[in-house]
Design a protein around this motif. Structure first.
Motif, short mmCIF file in Angstrom:
data_model
loop_
_atom_site.label_atom_id
_atom_site.label_comp_id
_atom_site.label_asym_id
_atom_site.label_seq_id
_atom_site.Cartn_x
_atom_site.Cartn_y
_atom_site.Cartn_z
N ARG A 12 0.95 -1.15 0.05
CA ARG A 12 -0.05 0.03 0.08
C ARG A 12 0.77 1.44 0.01
O ARG A 12 0.47 2.30 -0.66
CB ARG A 12 -1.00 -0.19 1.28
CG ARG A 12 -2.04 1.09 1.21
CD ARG A 12 -3.00 0.92 2.38
NE ARG A 12 -2.01 1.52 3.78
CZ ARG A 12 -2.42 1.43 4.96
NH1 ARG A 12 -3.60 0.46 5.06
NH2 ARG A 12 -1.91 1.80 5.61
N GLU A 13 1.74 1.33 0.72
CA GLU A 13 2.81 2.35 0.84
C GLU A 13 3.19 2.80 -0.68
O GLU A 13 3.40 4.05 -0.82
CB GLU A 13 4.12 2.37 1.68
CG GLU A 13 3.52 1.81 3.23
CD GLU A 13 3.47 0.53 3.39
OE1 GLU A 13 3.50 -0.19 2.64
OE2 GLU A 13 2.98 0.18 4.57
N LYS A 45 1.69 2.19 -3.44
CA LYS A 45 0.72 2.78 -4.38
C LYS A 45 0.43 4.21 -3.98
O LYS A 45 0.11 5.08 -4.57
CB LYS A 45 -0.30 1.69 -4.18
CG LYS A 45 0.05 0.49 -4.78
CD LYS A 45 -1.28 -0.57 -4.51
CE LYS A 45 -0.69 -1.79 -5.20
NZ LYS A 45 -1.70 -3.01 -5.00
N ILE A 46 0.27 4.27 -2.63
CA ILE A 46 0.26 5.88 -1.98
C ILE A 46 1.16 6.49 -2.66
O ILE A 46 0.95 7.89 -3.26
CB ILE A 46 -0.05 5.95 -0.63
CG1 ILE A 46 -1.24 5.02 -0.01
CG2 ILE A 46 -0.22 7.22 -0.13
CD1 ILE A 46 -1.26 5.00 1.39
N TYR A 47 2.44 6.23 -2.66
CA TYR A 47 3.59 7.09 -3.07
C TYR A 47 3.47 7.41 -4.54
O TYR A 47 3.64 8.53 -4.94
CB TYR A 47 4.86 6.50 -2.63
CG TYR A 47 5.97 7.02 -3.59
CD1 TYR A 47 6.54 8.27 -3.28
CD2 TYR A 47 6.43 6.55 -4.40
CE1 TYR A 47 7.38 9.07 -3.99
CE2 TYR A 47 7.64 6.99 -5.22
CZ TYR A 47 8.07 8.24 -5.04
OH TYR A 47 8.97 8.65 -5.71
N LEU A 75 6.60 11.81 2.21
CA LEU A 75 5.93 10.68 1.72
C LEU A 75 7.42 9.96 0.77
O LEU A 75 7.37 8.98 0.91
CB LEU A 75 4.94 11.01 0.25
CG LEU A 75 4.11 9.93 -0.09
CD1 LEU A 75 3.33 9.29 1.03
CD2 LEU A 75 3.09 10.65 -1.06
#
Length: 176
Positions: free
Chosen positions: A99-100, A102-104, A133
């Motif tokens: 997830r990290e 994809k958020i980035y 981020l």
């Protein structure tokens, strides 16, 4: 719709004139923070807001701003940083970083889309969020073992080169 189209038309004209600023000194650029001074050397005919006395401080396109102010060397340094981040992002996605990443990646895409029509590098809140981020992403990549000691050294050299380039172009550009 008409104000939007007018604004877009003027941005395209600003971008076209910015290419002329780039052509004035393609290697080193006009100096950090000096786009507006060097832009004014070129004709503003047809750019309604400028003809009416409104001044433009930016070309409303971050890549053109960096290229015009820092030259080909500056845009190359940015390209190297983007390539480095893209390589590690793809690697992290292929290896299930989660997830990290994809958020980035979503934030990075949004940041670069915004950069094509505005000037996010002058918005401290957006840059702060980007830095946090980016740090979180690099930490998650580092923890998953995707950054070797050799790549950490390359990243450090890229950062040092960017710091030096920023200093060089800033000092070189301070003539107004």
């Amino acid at each position: 719709l008409k104000p939007f189209l007018g604004s877009m038309e003027e941005r395209v004209q600003l971008w076209s004139k910015t290419v002329e600023v780039i052509q004035d000194d393609p290697v080193f650029g006009c100096g950090a923070g000096n786009w507006q001074f060097n832009f004014s050397k070129h004709s503003i005919a047809g750019i309604t807001n400028l003809e009416n006395g409104i001044t433009a401080q930016h070309p409303h396109n971050e890549l053109l701003a960096i290229w015009s102010e820092n030259g080909s060397l500056g845009i190359l340094a940015l390209g190297l940083l983007i390539a480095f981040l893209a390589r590690h992002t793809v690697y992290a996605l292929k290896n299930g970083s989660g997830r990290e990443t994809k958020i980035y990646l979503a934030f990075l895409c949004g940041f670069f889309i915004e950069a094509q029509f505005s000037f996010p590098k002058e918005r401290i809140l957006l840059l702060t969020a980007f830095a946090f981020l980016l740090g979180g992403f690099m930490d998650s990549v580092q923890l998953s073992g995707t950054v070797s000691r050799k790549n950490k050294g390359r990243f450090a050299l890229i950062i040092l080169a960017l710091i030096f380039a920023t200093y060089f172009f800033r000092v070189r550009g301070e003539y107004y």
